[in-house]
Structure formats: C-alpha cells, structure tokens
Design a protein around this motif. Structure first.
Motif, PDB file in Angstrom:
ATOM      1  N   SER A 135      50.742  20.327  72.849  1.00 39.24           N
ATOM      2  CA  SER A 135      51.810  21.206  72.358  1.00 39.24           C
ATOM      3  C   SER A 135      52.652  20.507  71.295  1.00 39.24           C
ATOM      4  CB  SER A 135      52.700  21.649  73.523  1.00 39.24           C
ATOM      5  OG  SER A 135      51.979  22.437  74.442  1.00 39.24           O
ATOM      6  N   ILE A 136      52.947  19.226  71.511  1.00 42.86           N
ATOM      7  CA  ILE A 136      53.707  18.468  70.519  1.00 42.86           C
ATOM      8  C   ILE A 136      52.918  18.347  69.220  1.00 42.86           C
ATOM      9  CG2 ILE A 136      54.632  16.179  69.971  1.00 42.86           C
ATOM     10  CD1 ILE A 136      55.398  15.918  72.928  1.00 42.86           C
ATOM     11  N   GLN A 137      51.628  18.119  69.327  1.00 45.41           N
ATOM     12  CA  GLN A 137      50.796  17.967  68.131  1.00 45.41           C
ATOM     13  C   GLN A 137      50.778  19.233  67.286  1.00 45.41           C
ATOM     14  OE1 GLN A 137      46.896  16.587  69.346  1.00 45.41           O
ATOM     15  NE2 GLN A 137      47.774  14.927  70.573  1.00 45.41           N
ATOM     16  N   VAL A 138      50.866  20.406  67.929  1.00 52.45           N
ATOM     17  CA  VAL A 138      50.857  21.662  67.177  1.00 52.45           C
ATOM     18  C   VAL A 138      52.277  22.219  67.010  1.00 52.45           C
ATOM     19  CG1 VAL A 138      48.509  22.228  67.872  1.00 52.45           C
ATOM     20  CG2 VAL A 138      50.429  23.080  69.246  1.00 52.45           C
ATOM     21  N   HIS A 139      53.279  21.376  67.323  1.00 54.88           N
ATOM     22  CA  HIS A 139      54.693  21.693  67.107  1.00 54.88           C
ATOM     23  C   HIS A 139      55.189  22.843  67.980  1.00 54.88           C
ATOM     24  CE1 HIS A 139      53.859  19.961  62.826  1.00 54.88           C
ATOM     25  NE2 HIS A 139      53.964  19.001  63.735  1.00 54.88           N
ATOM     26  N   ALA A 140      54.566  23.014  69.155  1.00 55.51           N
ATOM     27  CA  ALA A 140      55.036  24.009  70.125  1.00 55.51           C
ATOM     28  C   ALA A 140      56.015  23.304  71.068  1.00 55.51           C
ATOM     29  CB  ALA A 140      53.862  24.617  70.878  1.00 55.51           C
ATOM     30  N   PHE A 141      57.221  23.026  70.581  1.00 57.44           N
ATOM     31  CA  PHE A 141      58.130  22.132  71.296  1.00 57.44           C
ATOM     32  C   PHE A 141      58.742  22.771  72.545  1.00 57.44           C
ATOM     33  CE2 PHE A 141      58.146  20.440  66.920  1.00 57.44           C
ATOM     34  CZ  PHE A 141      57.668  19.171  67.199  1.00 57.44           C
ATOM     35  N   ASN A 142      58.974  24.074  72.520  1.00 58.44           N
ATOM     36  CA  ASN A 142      59.488  24.715  73.727  1.00 58.44           C
ATOM     37  C   ASN A 142      58.482  24.622  74.868  1.00 58.44           C
ATOM     38  OD1 ASN A 142      62.210  26.048  73.437  1.00 58.44           O
ATOM     39  ND2 ASN A 142      61.244  26.824  71.586  1.00 58.44           N
TER      40      ASN A 142
END
Length: 371
Positions: free
Chosen positions: A4-11
């Motif tokens: 998720s962090i790698q694809v910028h899905a931070f929530n």
C-alpha cells in the motif's frame, strides 16, 4: 501495508499497520514480540505523517514507545524515530525537548553506520530550523535551513524518503523560502519557492509534494500574492484530496474561502471558513495551522458583522501563542488586532497600542517584511 505504501495508498497502509500493532499486543511477551512491535512502529511513521501530519497523540505515543523498545532490545536509536519524535515535540510546543533531539541527530550523523553523515546532518538541520522558525527566531532558522541544504546530497534522496518519509532537500528549501520572506527577501523567497515546487512535482513523492505545496500556499497567503496564491492553493487542494490528507485539505479550503471572502463574497464563504476551522481544531493541528486559521476566522467574523467575536478570537489566540512560545505569527496577530479594533470603533489609543506592539515585535524578530 508495504505494498500500500509503494502505491501511495496511505490510508490503507495506516489501517493495516494499526491492525498489526493491535495484534502484536495479544502475543506473549518475548524479545521477538518486542522486535516485531518496534519494526511496525518504524514502518507506520510515513503513512501516519502523510495522513494525519505531526503532533497527534498517537504519533507521540508511538515515538516514545519506539524509544522504550530501543532500550529494552539494546538497539541503536533509529534516526527516523528520533526525527519523527522531534517534529512531534515541536507540534506539542515542547521546543526545548525538540532542540535536544535535533542536536542528538547531529551527534548521530558523526557516528552512524547505517546512514551517511550528510543525510543525518540535513535531517537534524531541518529539525533545528523548524523549531527556531516557530519560535520566531527567523535568522537562526535561516542558518539551519541553509546548512541543511549545504549538507544535502541528491544521490541519497532515496534514503531520506525511505527512512524519514520525505525529501529533506525539498522540505528545507521550501521552509527556507518562507523564512526568506519573513526576513525581507521576497524575490529570493518566491524564486526558491518556484524552484522547489517544480522539483517536488518532478519527484512526485506524495509526502514531499504535500509538504512543499502546503508551505508554498502558505507563503503566497502571507504575502498576499493573489495570482500565485490561486495556483498554489489549487495544487494543495488537489494533492491533499488525492492522498487523503483531511486536515491539509481543510487548510486549503480555508485559504481559498478566505481569499474569496475578501473580494466581497463573505455571505457564501463564511460557512466554509467556519467548517474548515472546525476540522482543523478537531485534527489536533494546533501549531501548524492554529494562528493562521484563527486569523482568517477572526477577520471573516468581522467582515460578517461579528466584530466582537473576531476580537475575542484574536485575544484568545494571542494569549495562547504568548504562553506557549510559538510566536512566529504574533506580530501579524497584533496588527490584525489593531485592524479589527478600527472596525469595532475602539479608542485611538487602544488601536495605536496594538500597532506599536506589532511593530516592536517585528523589529525584535528582525522580520523586515512584517515591519
């Protein structure tokens, strides 16, 4: 969470890492359990600061827990945790503690096996610079930000992002631009701001772009540069909405609504201003947005006809910043107190007293622009 962090899905990353930390608490006490908890605390820093920003009770609690685990596990202090703790301390207005951690990071730089010296030096100077800036020590802040940029090496940009959550070169540069403006160098400020915004756009790292666009919008708001302000506010709103940064989106909405209200659209924008201020209060972003949000709120109330309400907000905010030490904006608050006092038809000696207080503080802080 890593994906998720790698694809910028931070929530989503934040939700998963919080769940992981909850699950760790149910495991039997052991060294392995403590090490797993520590690794999760290190991992959660980037999504937490992107979505929630700094200074929240959750962030501060996790940083302190991380330090406890370092002692328990006899680990070398993690500079990423230390840097996050220092910024949380700044957001809590514990400036002396933040300075101590910033100086500790400078010491880490000289003996760290994990990080190049230039990386930790830049991160430390960022901490020391923002701590000085919030206290209204603009010349000291300038020295630290310039030293941070002198130490910065672009070839280690990936380390700054991976271990500290943002590109320290970009964040030092945008904060230096804002500091230049306060010190009376607007041309240098806007030039550096434009260059840094372009750099952040090209990098396209969410937290870095969110940070840089926030301070670019704030600089243009303070400078009353209407054309550039429009562009920077729209960029900030777009980035904040894209990455789910609710408090930053509320700040962008506040700036946009206040800009429209000043041009005569107060009737339709007043509710947006009040709503944005309410969101910022609930978010815990008291240091980052508190004084600026209060100033916009007070002026909007005065324009809307509630002059006494505007005066009360300014008085309360001035008392707060004086007691807690974040006086970077105090001279402007004093000026606004004088301005709204004119709208309230107060006595000339009261109005004059506020303007003189603003002038005296601006001179003592050497902020020639406000002077």
């Amino acid at each position: 969470a890593d994906v998720s962090i790698q694809v910028h899905a931070f929530n989503e990353a934040l939700r998963l890492l919080r769940r992981a930390l909850t699950l760790v608490e149910s495991l039997p006490a052991s060294s392995a359990r403590d090490r797993l908890e520590y690794e999760l605390i290190v991992a959660i820093q980037q999504p937490l600061v992107t979505v929630r920003s700094t200074g929240t009770s959750e962030s501060l609690r996790l940083c302190h827990r991380g330090q406890q685990l370092e002692e328990t596990l006899q680990l070398d202090p993690d500079p990423g945790v230390a840097r996050m703790l220092s910024i949380d301390l700044v957001a809590q207005r514990r400036f002396g503690d933040a300075l101590a951690v910033g100086n500790q990071l400078l010491q880490f730089a000289k003996r760290s096996d994990k990080h190049p010296e230039s990386v930790l030096s830049t991160e430390a100077r960022y901490v020391l610079g923002v701590t000085a800036h919030w206290q209204g020590n603009f010349q000291t802040a300038r020295t630290h930000f310039e030293s941070g940029l002198d130490a910065y090496e672009e070839k280690f940009q990936h380390i700054h992002i991976a271990d500290f959550g943002q590109d320290a070169g970009a964040v030092c540069a945008i904060r230096l631009a804002w500091t230049y403006w306060y010190l009376g160098y607007p041309e240098d400020a806007f030039k550096l701001c434009r260059e840094t915004l372009e750099r952040a756009k090209q990098l396209a790292h969410p937290r870095t772009l969110l940070y840089v666009s926030t301070w670019a919008a704030w600089l243009h708001h303070d400078s009353r540069s209407e054309t550039a302000k429009d562009e920077s506010i729209h960029l900030l709103a777009h980035v904040a909405e894209k990455y789910g940064a609710a408090s930053t989106l509320a700040f962008a909405t506040l700036l946009h609504s206040w800009q429209k209200a000043k041009t005569g659209d107060i009737e339709s924008e007043y509710s947006n201003i009040r709503s944005s201020v309410s969101i910022l209060k609930r978010s815990g972003e008291r240091l980052m947005y508190g004084a600026a949000a209060a100033a916009s709120d007070a002026q909007a109330r005065a324009l809307y006809g509630d002059v006494d309400g505007g005066l009360r907000i300014l008085d309360r905010t001035i008392a707060t910043v004086k007691s807690q030490g974040d006086i970077y904006y105090a001279a402007e608050l004093y000026r606004l107190r004088g301005h709204v006092s004119i709208q309230a038809a107060l006595a000339d000696d009261i109005i004059e007293r506020w303007y003189l207080a603003a002038l005296d503080l601006a001179r003592s802080q050497k902020t020639r622009t406000l002077e």
